[in-house]
Design an enzyme around this catalytic site. Structure first.
Site, short mmCIF file in Angstrom:
data_model
loop_
_atom_site.label_atom_id
_atom_site.label_comp_id
_atom_site.label_asym_id
_atom_site.label_seq_id
_atom_site.Cartn_x
_atom_site.Cartn_y
_atom_site.Cartn_z
N HIS A 37 6.25 -1.91 -9.85
CA HIS A 37 6.51 -2.51 -8.52
C HIS A 37 7.90 -3.15 -8.49
CE1 HIS A 37 1.95 -2.84 -8.63
NE2 HIS A 37 2.14 -2.20 -7.51
N GLN A 61 -8.91 1.70 2.50
CA GLN A 61 -8.55 2.85 1.66
C GLN A 61 -9.45 2.99 0.44
OE1 GLN A 61 -4.48 1.17 0.88
NE2 GLN A 61 -4.73 2.16 -1.11
N GLY A 147 6.18 4.27 -5.21
CA GLY A 147 6.25 4.83 -6.57
C GLY A 147 5.73 6.26 -6.59
N ARG A 187 -4.30 -0.79 -12.46
CA ARG A 187 -5.61 -0.55 -13.06
C ARG A 187 -5.57 -0.62 -14.59
NH1 ARG A 187 -9.06 1.78 -9.03
NH2 ARG A 187 -7.85 2.26 -7.18
O1 PAF Z 1 0.07 2.26 -3.33
C1 PAF Z 1 -0.48 1.21 -2.94
O2 PAF Z 1 -0.44 0.16 -3.61
C2 PAF Z 1 -1.22 1.23 -1.62
O3 PAF Z 1 -1.85 2.44 -1.42
C3 PAF Z 1 -0.35 0.83 -0.43
C4 PAF Z 1 0.76 1.84 -0.19
C5 PAF Z 1 0.26 -0.53 -0.66
C6 PAF Z 1 -1.19 0.78 0.83
O4 PAF Z 1 -2.23 -0.14 0.71
#
Ligand code: PAF
Length: 281
Positions: A37, A61, A147, A187
């Site tokens: 990140h 999601q 990423g 994770r």
């Molecule tokens: O890749 C992620 O961490 C997530 O899918 C994102 C793009 C922040 C959307 O919640």
């Protein structure tokens, strides 16, 4: 670094930034930050953009409730890492700020949403598209950074931007890996010591697939090789290993005459599902 929890306050602040003719770079995340990140923040800073990061664990999601509950959350550590990275602003909304009412939109990404992650995690990319479009609407970034570990996600977001005509440039940044090659992922912190040790096989197998591809072995043979290697290890459960066209993610077979492909893998190590990919040429 300024921290905002409310849309209204963030909007007032970003309007001022835009009024100063500054361009905004955006890094959306679900927190549990790692060096991958931070590499996105660094890229935004390198492009001299006013850099905004968001941390929001997006419920829409997750197709598995348990996965959402268990998703790692390390807000204090995240804030510290972002401060040190030179990130300019952090948006940490709660679910009410993002979804004041139910978002019933259904996106159509065609084949992109029906193969690989799309096939195994129904509704996942629809949820990603919902939250990313909402965040883009609030932050109105000029450039957004993602990423490449989530290769399919990047393609979905590019499709979203194209079909919704959004004025934002999408930049896909390289995968950042641990010293033993494991792709960085939030994770990974949930792996036991033994699972973490075992997980280094994933990048090794991707590299092996690259060598086999270079040696022009048939795709079916490469797939068989990877599946048999993983079948020998009880810690692993393979969800998929495919070689696809990097342009549209169409799954390649022995019939395709190709010079370039992308190997994509998803597998469980213990209870933790990891994904990774490698360009083959
Ligand atoms: O890749 C992620 O961490 C997530 O899918 C994102 C793009 C922040 C959307 O919640």
């Amino acid at each position: 670094m300024l921290i905002f929890e409310r849309n209204s306050e963030l909007k007032i602040y970003l309007d001022k930034i835009r009024a100063e003719s500054r361009q905004i770079g955006f890094v959306p995340t679900m927190g549990a930050l790692h060096a991958g990140h931070i590499s996105l923040i660094n890229e935004s800073k390198k492009q001299e953009l006013f850099t905004v990061c968001s941390i929001f664990v997006n419920p829409t999601q997750f197709n598995d409730k348990k996965d959402l509950e268990n998703y790692p959350r390390t807000p204090e550590k995240d804030i510290e890492m972002l401060r040190q990275s030179g990130c300019d602003a952090l948006f940490m909304p709660n679910a009410e700020e993002i979804y004041p009412k139910e978002d019933t939109r259904v996106f159509n990404f065609g084949e992109l949403d029906t193969l690989l992650e799309g096939a195994l995690r129904p509704g996942h990319f629809n949820g990603v598209a919902k939250v990313v479009s909402i965040l883009f609407d609030k932050i109105k970034p000029n450039v957004a950074f993602f990423g490449s570990k989530d290769y399919q996600q990047v393609m979905v977001i590019k499709a979203l931007v194209k079909q919704s005509n959004l004025p934002v440039k999408i930049v896909a940044c390289p995968i950042i890996r641990e010293a033993d090659g494991l792709a960085m992922s939030s994770r990974n912190m949930r792996l036991t010591k033994e699972e973490r040790e075992a997980a280094k096989l994933i990048p090794l197998l991707l590299n092996e697939s690259k060598l086999l591809f270079k040696a022009r072995k048939p795709i079916s043979e490469i797939k068989g090789f990877i599946a048999s290697k993983l079948a020998q290890k009880p810690t692993y459960k393979l969800d998929y290993f495919e070689i696809c066209d990097p342009q549209d993610l169409h799954i390649l077979t022995d019939k395709n005459e190709v010079k370039q492909g992308i190997a994509l893998i998803a597998c469980f190590v213990g209870n933790i599902r990891l994904i990774d990919n490698l360009l083959l040429d």
